[in-house]
Scaffold this motif. Structure first.
Motif, PDB file in Angstrom:
ATOM      1  N   LYS A 119      -4.770  12.998 -14.901  1.00  0.00           N
ATOM      2  CA  LYS A 119      -5.879  13.876 -14.537  1.00  0.00           C
ATOM      3  C   LYS A 119      -6.471  13.488 -13.185  1.00  0.00           C
ATOM      4  N   GLU A 120      -6.484  12.185 -12.884  1.00  0.00           N
ATOM      5  CA  GLU A 120      -7.059  11.736 -11.611  1.00  0.00           C
ATOM      6  C   GLU A 120      -6.186  12.114 -10.431  1.00  0.00           C
ATOM      7  N   ARG A 121      -4.894  12.302 -10.640  1.00  0.00           N
ATOM      8  CA  ARG A 121      -3.996  12.628  -9.527  1.00  0.00           C
ATOM      9  C   ARG A 121      -4.457  13.855  -8.755  1.00  0.00           C
ATOM     10  N   ALA A 122      -5.038  14.832  -9.446  1.00  0.00           N
ATOM     11  CA  ALA A 122      -5.486  16.052  -8.771  1.00  0.00           C
ATOM     12  C   ALA A 122      -6.637  15.782  -7.804  1.00  0.00           C
ATOM     13  N   HIS A 123      -7.350  14.652  -7.968  1.00  0.00           N
ATOM     14  CA  HIS A 123      -8.496  14.333  -7.113  1.00  0.00           C
ATOM     15  C   HIS A 123      -8.151  13.348  -6.005  1.00  0.00           C
ATOM     16  N   LEU A 124      -6.905  12.885  -5.946  1.00  0.00           N
ATOM     17  CA  LEU A 124      -6.524  11.925  -4.915  1.00  0.00           C
ATOM     18  C   LEU A 124      -6.311  12.611  -3.569  1.00  0.00           C
ATOM     19  N   VAL A 125      -6.522  11.853  -2.500  1.00  0.00           N
ATOM     20  CA  VAL A 125      -6.194  12.346  -1.162  1.00  0.00           C
ATOM     21  C   VAL A 125      -4.672  12.440  -1.058  1.00  0.00           C
ATOM     22  N   PRO A 126      -4.120  13.580  -0.602  1.00  0.00           N
ATOM     23  CA  PRO A 126      -2.651  13.723  -0.572  1.00  0.00           C
ATOM     24  C   PRO A 126      -1.971  12.591   0.198  1.00  0.00           C
ATOM     25  N   TYR A 127      -0.825  12.174  -0.307  1.00  0.00           N
ATOM     26  CA  TYR A 127      -0.045  11.095   0.312  1.00  0.00           C
ATOM     27  C   TYR A 127       0.438  11.534   1.689  1.00  0.00           C
TER      28      TYR A 127
ATOM     29  N   HIS B  88       0.833  -1.215   0.000  1.00  0.00           N
ATOM     30  CA  HIS B  88       0.000   0.000   0.000  1.00  0.00           C
ATOM     31  C   HIS B  88       0.860   1.255   0.000  1.00  0.00           C
ATOM     32  N   ASP B  89       1.894   1.262   0.843  1.00  0.00           N
ATOM     33  CA  ASP B  89       2.729   2.464   0.924  1.00  0.00           C
ATOM     34  C   ASP B  89       3.423   2.737  -0.406  1.00  0.00           C
ATOM     35  N   ARG B  90       3.964   1.716  -1.033  1.00  0.00           N
ATOM     36  CA  ARG B  90       4.666   1.922  -2.302  1.00  0.00           C
ATOM     37  C   ARG B  90       3.701   2.310  -3.415  1.00  0.00           C
ATOM     38  N   ALA B  91       2.498   1.741  -3.395  1.00  0.00           N
ATOM     39  CA  ALA B  91       1.513   2.112  -4.403  1.00  0.00           C
ATOM     40  C   ALA B  91       1.077   3.562  -4.229  1.00  0.00           C
ATOM     41  N   PHE B  92       0.775   3.974  -2.994  1.00  0.00           N
ATOM     42  CA  PHE B  92       0.343   5.349  -2.764  1.00  0.00           C
ATOM     43  C   PHE B  92       1.459   6.347  -3.048  1.00  0.00           C
ATOM     44  N   ALA B  93       2.697   5.965  -2.741  1.00  0.00           N
ATOM     45  CA  ALA B  93       3.824   6.834  -3.070  1.00  0.00           C
ATOM     46  C   ALA B  93       3.966   6.982  -4.581  1.00  0.00           C
ATOM     47  N   PHE B  94       3.714   5.896  -5.325  1.00  0.00           N
ATOM     48  CA  PHE B  94       3.777   5.967  -6.788  1.00  0.00           C
ATOM     49  C   PHE B  94       2.620   6.804  -7.351  1.00  0.00           C
ATOM     50  N   PHE B  95       1.404   6.584  -6.813  1.00  0.00           N
ATOM     51  CA  PHE B  95       0.254   7.366  -7.268  1.00  0.00           C
ATOM     52  C   PHE B  95       0.312   8.817  -6.807  1.00  0.00           C
ATOM     53  N   LYS B  96       1.137   9.094  -5.770  1.00  0.00           N
ATOM     54  CA  LYS B  96       1.221  10.412  -5.126  1.00  0.00           C
ATOM     55  C   LYS B  96      -0.103  10.796  -4.466  1.00  0.00           C
ATOM     56  N   GLY B  97      -0.784   9.799  -3.947  1.00  0.00           N
ATOM     57  CA  GLY B  97      -2.035  10.062  -3.253  1.00  0.00           C
ATOM     58  C   GLY B  97      -2.797   8.773  -3.046  1.00  0.00           C
ATOM     59  N   THR B  98      -3.924   8.857  -2.329  1.00  0.00           N
ATOM     60  CA  THR B  98      -4.772   7.705  -2.051  1.00  0.00           C
ATOM     61  C   THR B  98      -6.199   8.034  -2.465  1.00  0.00           C
ATOM     62  N   CYS B  99      -7.057   7.012  -2.437  1.00  0.00           N
ATOM     63  CA  CYS B  99      -8.472   7.195  -2.753  1.00  0.00           C
ATOM     64  C   CYS B  99      -9.297   7.238  -1.471  1.00  0.00           C
ATOM     65  N   GLN B 100     -10.575   7.572  -1.623  1.00  0.00           N
ATOM     66  CA  GLN B 100     -11.440   7.659  -0.455  1.00  0.00           C
ATOM     67  C   GLN B 100     -11.810   6.278   0.072  1.00  0.00           C
ATOM     68  N   ARG B 101     -11.935   5.295  -0.832  1.00  0.00           N
ATOM     69  CA  ARG B 101     -12.321   3.943  -0.425  1.00  0.00           C
ATOM     70  C   ARG B 101     -11.343   2.924  -1.005  1.00  0.00           C
ATOM     71  N   GLY B 102     -11.161   1.849  -0.277  1.00  0.00           N
ATOM     72  CA  GLY B 102     -10.373   0.727  -0.757  1.00  0.00           C
ATOM     73  C   GLY B 102     -11.228  -0.522  -0.756  1.00  0.00           C
ATOM     74  N   ILE B 103     -11.294  -1.229  -1.890  1.00  0.00           N
ATOM     75  CA  ILE B 103     -12.157  -2.404  -2.045  1.00  0.00           C
ATOM     76  C   ILE B 103     -11.284  -3.654  -1.968  1.00  0.00           C
ATOM     77  N   TYR B 104     -11.627  -4.557  -1.040  1.00  0.00           N
ATOM     78  CA  TYR B 104     -10.828  -5.753  -0.772  1.00  0.00           C
ATOM     79  C   TYR B 104     -11.725  -6.979  -0.769  1.00  0.00           C
ATOM     80  N   ASP B 105     -11.092  -8.154  -0.942  1.00  0.00           N
ATOM     81  CA  ASP B 105     -11.797  -9.370  -0.588  1.00  0.00           C
ATOM     82  C   ASP B 105     -11.591  -9.600   0.911  1.00  0.00           C
ATOM     83  N   ASN B 106     -12.068 -10.701   1.415  1.00  0.00           N
ATOM     84  CA  ASN B 106     -12.018 -10.928   2.865  1.00  0.00           C
ATOM     85  C   ASN B 106     -10.721 -11.622   3.265  1.00  0.00           C
TER      86      ASN B 106
END
Length: 499
Positions: free
Chosen positions: A297-305, A179-197
């Motif tokens: 374009k989506e990067r501007a809408h991400l929650v800051p890292y 998660h940390d490496r992905a969010f660092a690459f995206f330079k932000g996070t989303c509001q929700r995270g969808i997972y299996d159980n």
């Protein structure tokens, strides 16, 4: 069965040329009933399908074949047997018939099972709204050995931007690192995270959408300001984007089988491939735009890292008398002062940190083999002061690479009678003065062509003494305002008073 050409000729001979049924039968060598059937039905083709299949040899083996087919269908796709393998297993049970009968039966069996097809509703996501996370297992060659690796997949639902990273395990610390490496690459996070159980995130599945999440997993989500959402059990379509990404990555990235030297090389290559794929492929919902352009374009809408989450998995352990702790089928050394009291092992994705009473007593790169021992020779230096002879044959000191000056002193002291004790005295000084200071003292001693411990320790003590100031500055309060004048008469008067 009549072929289409014969049916067409019968129709032309009767309706166009006006021939009788008797003439058509004589020329085409078909029966009267066949000609009458063609002319009365006005059909241009006929097909025949047997209503009842007798299955003379397979009949009494149907229950066994059904059981084999059900067992095979319940396996994951990569582990399913081919139909010829199912046929061979049926033959091993005593079936003496042919493969064609089994193939026809299996085809009808699959057709009946797939008669009812589920329908789904297409989903759409706003920029920065959600991402999906999942794991997959792949096979690669790492340093010449065949290894089954675990691959973490993350995908932004709006832009379809993928992120892929390989790990030796699916444990919780790997989830945190991915998660940390992905969010660092995206330079932000989303509001929700969808997972299996997955067990590293969900501890209990309650009614409906209610879940009891793992405490550490919730801490990670709170750090990144993400709301976790768990899918319905056995409902992979609820995170269909990342499920499709698993198959795409397996086909495009891991086929043919990869050959790499290390996980670092593999992960760097996977990240490059993710970027190259995003730049080369069009977005399925936005014609004329690539996945990469939509991602930018989506990067501007991400929650800051929010920075790196301290993602470790903590376990308690005891320290043996040989200054070792056991974790994940391997052993790691700690400071000698930690012996006799419990410690806390913090396992990260790439390293192991061992703490006792809030202070770090050991830190090592993480080892993923079995029955291996990872030493830090400096942990055992305090023990050497009581047992200097262990310096020669001690397991932690085999292949110990010392700085150049220290190594030269060590080689020279090996030939001296009490060389081990002298070398231990020099190594012990590292704990108080630091490695750089001791190395400089050894280099100075060697430059003077001496190498005994007394000389090295003497140089260290001289370097520890503060240097005398070159000039003495007098404060203004102590400065004389009137210079004294020499008067010998005053001295003579004083002498007379003493007499």
């Amino acid at each position: 069965m009549l072929v289409v050409e014969t049916i067409a000729r019968i129709r032309r001979e009767f309706f166009v040329k006006g021939k009788s049924i008797k003439e058509i039968v004589r020329e085409l060598k078909v029966s009267r009933n066949t000609v009458r059937k063609v002319l009365r039905s006005e059909a241009t083709s006929f097909s025949y399908q047997r209503q009842v299949q007798p299955l003379p040899r397979l009949g009494r083996w149907r229950d066994d074949l059904d059981r084999l087919l059900v067992t095979n269908a319940s396996k994951v796709a990569r582990e399913r047997l081919t139909l010829i393998r199912v046929f061979e297993e049926l033959r091993a049970l005593g079936y003496e018939g042919g493969y064609d009968a089994v193939r026809r039966y299996a085809r009808n069996w699959h057709r009946e099972r797939s008669a009812a097809v589920d329908a789904y509703v297409p989903l759409t996501f706003a920029p920065g709204e959600a991402y999906q996370f999942d794991w997959s297992h792949e096979i690669v060659l790492i340093n010449g050995a065949t290894v089954v690796i675990k691959v973490a997949h993350m995908r932004l639902c709006h832009s379809r931007m993928p992120f892929v990273r390989a790990y030796p395990r699916e444990s919780q610390e790997m989830v945190f690192d991915a998660h940390d490496r992905a969010f660092a690459f995206f330079k932000g996070t989303c509001q929700r995270g969808i997972y299996d159980n997955m067990r590293t995130a969900v501890e209990a599945i309650l009614v409906g959408r209610e879940r009891t999440y793992n405490r550490r997993f919730l801490q990670m989500c709170s750090h990144y300001l993400v709301e976790p959402v768990a899918c319905t059990p056995a409902s992979g379509w609820e995170k269909g984007q990342v499920e499709n990404q698993v198959g795409l990555v397996r086909e495009r990235f891991f086929t043919p089988r990869l050959r790499v030297k290390s996980y670092d090389e593999l992960n760097a290559w996977l990240l490059d491939r993710c970027v190259a794929f995003a730049k080369a492929h069009k977005h399925p919902e936005f014609p004329g735009q690539t996945v990469w352009s939509c991602f930018e374009k989506e990067r501007a809408h991400l929650v800051p890292y929010a920075g790196r989450f301290d993602g470790f998995h903590a376990v308690q352990a005891s320290v043996s008398k040989t200054c070792l702790v056991r974790f994940d089928n391997n052993r790691y050394s700690v400071l000698a002062s930690a012996v006799g009291r419990p410690v806390e092992i913090r396992a990260y994705a790439e390293r192991i940190e061992i703490r006792q009473d809030g202070r770090v007593v050991g830190e090592h790169p993480r080892c993923f083999g079995r029955d291996r021992t990872v030493y830090d020779p400096w942990h055992y230096v305090p023990v050497l002061s009581r047992k200097p002879g262990a310096l020669r044959n001690g397991a932690p000191f085999k292949d110990w690479v010392l700085p150049a000056a220290l190594e030269r002193v060590h080689r020279k002291l090996i030939t001296v009678r009490d060389g081990d004790r002298q070398m231990v005295a020099i190594l012990t000084a590292v704990l108080s003065d630091g490695l750089a200071a001791v190395e400089a003292a050894c280099a100075e001693a060697l430059s003077q062509e001496v190498y005994s411990a007394d000389v090295v320790l003497n140089i260290l003590s001289r370097h520890r003494e503060p240097a005398l100031p070159t000039t003495i500055m007098t404060p203004d309060a102590l400065r004389l305002r009137h210079e004294p004048v020499a008067d010998c008469a005053r001295y003579d008067a004083l002498r007379r008073m003493v007499r």
